[in-house]
Design a protein around this motif. Structure first.
Motif, PDB file in Angstrom:
ATOM      1  N   GLU A 101     -10.129  -8.350 -12.418  1.00 44.17           N
ATOM      2  CA  GLU A 101      -9.594  -7.998 -13.736  1.00 44.17           C
ATOM      3  C   GLU A 101     -10.338  -8.783 -14.817  1.00 44.17           C
ATOM      4  OE1 GLU A 101      -5.412  -8.908 -15.887  1.00 44.17           O
ATOM      5  OE2 GLU A 101      -5.249  -7.684 -14.080  1.00 44.17           O
ATOM      6  N   SER A 117      -6.159 -17.168  -8.945  1.00 43.09           N
ATOM      7  CA  SER A 117      -7.158 -16.516  -9.787  1.00 43.09           C
ATOM      8  C   SER A 117      -8.337 -17.456 -10.001  1.00 43.09           C
ATOM      9  CB  SER A 117      -6.545 -16.128 -11.137  1.00 43.09           C
ATOM     10  OG  SER A 117      -7.535 -15.592 -11.994  1.00 43.09           O
ATOM     11  N   SER A 144       5.626  -9.235  -3.324  1.00 42.32           N
ATOM     12  CA  SER A 144       5.644 -10.002  -4.574  1.00 42.32           C
ATOM     13  C   SER A 144       5.651  -9.035  -5.750  1.00 42.32           C
ATOM     14  CB  SER A 144       4.427 -10.918  -4.655  1.00 42.32           C
ATOM     15  OG  SER A 144       3.234 -10.158  -4.598  1.00 42.32           O
ATOM     16  N   ASP A 145       5.966  -9.553  -6.915  1.00 47.29           N
ATOM     17  CA  ASP A 145       6.012  -8.750  -8.135  1.00 47.29           C
ATOM     18  C   ASP A 145       4.614  -8.197  -8.463  1.00 47.29           C
ATOM     19  OD1 ASP A 145       6.076  -7.930 -10.870  1.00 47.29           O
ATOM     20  OD2 ASP A 145       7.866  -9.142 -11.163  1.00 47.29           O
ATOM     21  N   ASN A 146       4.557  -6.942  -8.884  1.00 44.65           N
ATOM     22  CA  ASN A 146       3.271  -6.314  -9.201  1.00 44.65           C
ATOM     23  C   ASN A 146       2.537  -7.017 -10.335  1.00 44.65           C
ATOM     24  OD1 ASN A 146       3.300  -4.284  -7.277  1.00 44.65           O
ATOM     25  ND2 ASN A 146       4.515  -2.915  -8.558  1.00 44.65           N
ATOM     26  N   SER A 147       3.275  -7.638 -11.233  1.00 48.95           N
ATOM     27  CA  SER A 147       2.657  -8.262 -12.406  1.00 48.95           C
ATOM     28  C   SER A 147       2.237  -9.712 -12.150  1.00 48.95           C
ATOM     29  CB  SER A 147       3.636  -8.233 -13.585  1.00 48.95           C
ATOM     30  OG  SER A 147       4.806  -8.990 -13.282  1.00 48.95           O
ATOM     31  N   SER A 148       2.509 -10.215 -10.959  1.00 49.41           N
ATOM     32  CA  SER A 148       2.246 -11.635 -10.690  1.00 49.41           C
ATOM     33  C   SER A 148       0.763 -11.882 -10.423  1.00 49.41           C
ATOM     34  CB  SER A 148       3.068 -12.116  -9.493  1.00 49.41           C
ATOM     35  OG  SER A 148       2.719 -11.393  -8.329  1.00 49.41           O
ATOM     36  N   VAL A 149       0.283 -13.035 -10.842  1.00 45.95           N
ATOM     37  CA  VAL A 149      -1.064 -13.513 -10.528  1.00 45.95           C
ATOM     38  C   VAL A 149      -0.882 -14.821  -9.776  1.00 45.95           C
ATOM     39  CG1 VAL A 149      -3.263 -14.312 -11.428  1.00 45.95           C
ATOM     40  CG2 VAL A 149      -2.096 -12.421 -12.548  1.00 45.95           C
ATOM     41  N   ASN A 197      -3.294 -10.546  -6.099  1.00 41.74           N
ATOM     42  CA  ASN A 197      -2.354  -9.752  -6.879  1.00 41.74           C
ATOM     43  C   ASN A 197      -1.045  -9.483  -6.151  1.00 41.74           C
ATOM     44  OD1 ASN A 197      -1.660  -7.929  -9.111  1.00 41.74           O
ATOM     45  ND2 ASN A 197      -1.871  -6.320  -7.564  1.00 41.74           N
ATOM     46  N   LYS A 198      -1.108  -9.418  -4.833  1.00 36.37           N
ATOM     47  CA  LYS A 198       0.094  -9.055  -4.095  1.00 36.37           C
ATOM     48  C   LYS A 198       0.127  -9.728  -2.720  1.00 36.37           C
ATOM     49  CE  LYS A 198       1.720  -4.881  -4.451  1.00 36.37           C
ATOM     50  NZ  LYS A 198       3.100  -5.153  -4.964  1.00 36.37           N
TER      51      LYS A 198
END
Length: 240
Positions: free
Chosen positions: A94, A134, A126-131, A109-110
Motif C-alpha cells: 500500500e 508494516s 483480524s479486522d480488515n482495517s488493521s495494520v 493486513n490479515k
C-alpha cells in the motif's frame, strides 16, 4: 515439496526450526517469517495461552507475483485427537504517506485462525482495517517486543488472541535485506537509553559533589587555623 496455493512451482521451507518461508522455482527466497506465536482462546475468561509452533505444521504459501499482489503463508497443525488448527498470514502492499513522502510499504493486513474438528469449523479473523506489521517494501520488519492481535468470528461471541513473541523478523516481499525496527521497540530503546544517560549523569554529579565537599573541608582546616587547632584537639581526646 510443492506446497504453494497457486500454479507456480513455489516450495515451502523451514530453517533451524524457527523460520518458515517460500522459495521460487529458481530457489530464490521470496518470503520468510520468524516469530513465536501463542493462541489465547478467551472463552469463559480463559487466561492460559497455547503454543502454536509454526515450523511444526504443514507450510503452504504463495509468493507475490508482483509488487501489487498479495503474499500468503500458513501453517496447519494436526492434534492427536484429529483437530486441525491453521494460522494464515496475508500480506499486501500500500502507498503510505511517511514524512510528507509517498512510500510503497508492505503490511501484514490479515491474520486468520481456523479450527476444524468432527466435520465442523470455526474461523476467526483480524479486522480488515488493521495494520499489524508494516515496513518499506524492500526492508524486513524487526521487532523485539510482544505484539498481540485480536481475532473475531461472526459465529462466536468471544475473541481469539494471537500473541507474537520476539524476536519478530518478517520479510514477505523478496529476500531479506536491511531491517526496519518497529516503532514500539524504537520508543522503548530510546527511553531506556535516556534513563541510562540520566543515571550516569546523576552519578557523575554526585561524585563531583562528594569530591568538592571533601576538598572544601580540607581547605577550611588549612586556611582557618583556629578550626584546625580545634580539630587537632578533638583528635587528642581519649576514647570513651
Amino acid at each position: 515439496m510443492n506446497l504453494s496455493f497457486g500454479d507456480t512451482a513455489e516450495t515451502s521451507f523451514v530453517f533451524e526450526n524457527q523460520t518458515i518461508g517460500m522459495k521460487k522455482e529458481d530457489g530464490e527466497t521470496c518470503m520468510s517469517v520468524t516469530f513465536q506465536v501463542e493462541i489465547l482462546n478467551e472463552q469463559n475468561n480463559n487466561s492460559v495461552p497455547i503454543d502454536f509452533h509454526l515450523p511444526s505444521g504443514l507450510i503452504k504459501g504463495k509468493c507475490a507475483a508482483d509488487r501489487k499482489s498479495e503474499a500468503v503463508i500458513s501453517s496447519t497443525i494436526e492434534e492427536a485427537d484429529g483437530r486441525l488448527k491453521t494460522l494464515k498470514f496475508v500480506f499486501r502492499t500500500e502507498e503510505m504517506r511517511v514524512k510528507r513522502v509517498d512510500e510503497l510499504r508492505w503490511i501484514l493486513n490479515k491474520v486468520v485462525y481456523v479450527e476444524k474438528f468432527a466435520g465442523s469449523s470455526a474461523v476467526f479473523e483480524s479486522d480488515n482495517s488493521s495494520v499489524i506489521f508494516s515496513a518499506p517494501l524492500t526492508q524486513k520488519y524487526v521487532c523485539e517486543d510482544r505484539i498481540n492481535v485480536t481475532l473475531h468470528s461472526e459465529n462466536f461471541d468471544f475473541p481469539i488472541l494471537v500473541m507474537f513473541s520476539p524476536e519478530i523478523d518478517v520479510q514477505p516481499y523478496g529476500p531479506k535485506s536491511n531491517f526496519y525496527l518497529c516503532e514500539r521497540t524504537r520508543k522503548r530503546t530510546l527511553s531506556e537509553s535516556l534513563q541510562h544517560r540520566s543515571t550516569v549523569f546523576c552519578g557523575v554529579v554526585l561524585a563531583i559533589s562528594s569530591i568538592a565537599h571533601i576538598v572544601g573541608h580540607m581547605l577550611r582546616r588549612h586556611f582557618m587555623p583556629h578550626r584546625k587547632e580545634l580539630y587537632e584537639n578533638l583528635d587528642r581526646l581519649p576514647a570513651i
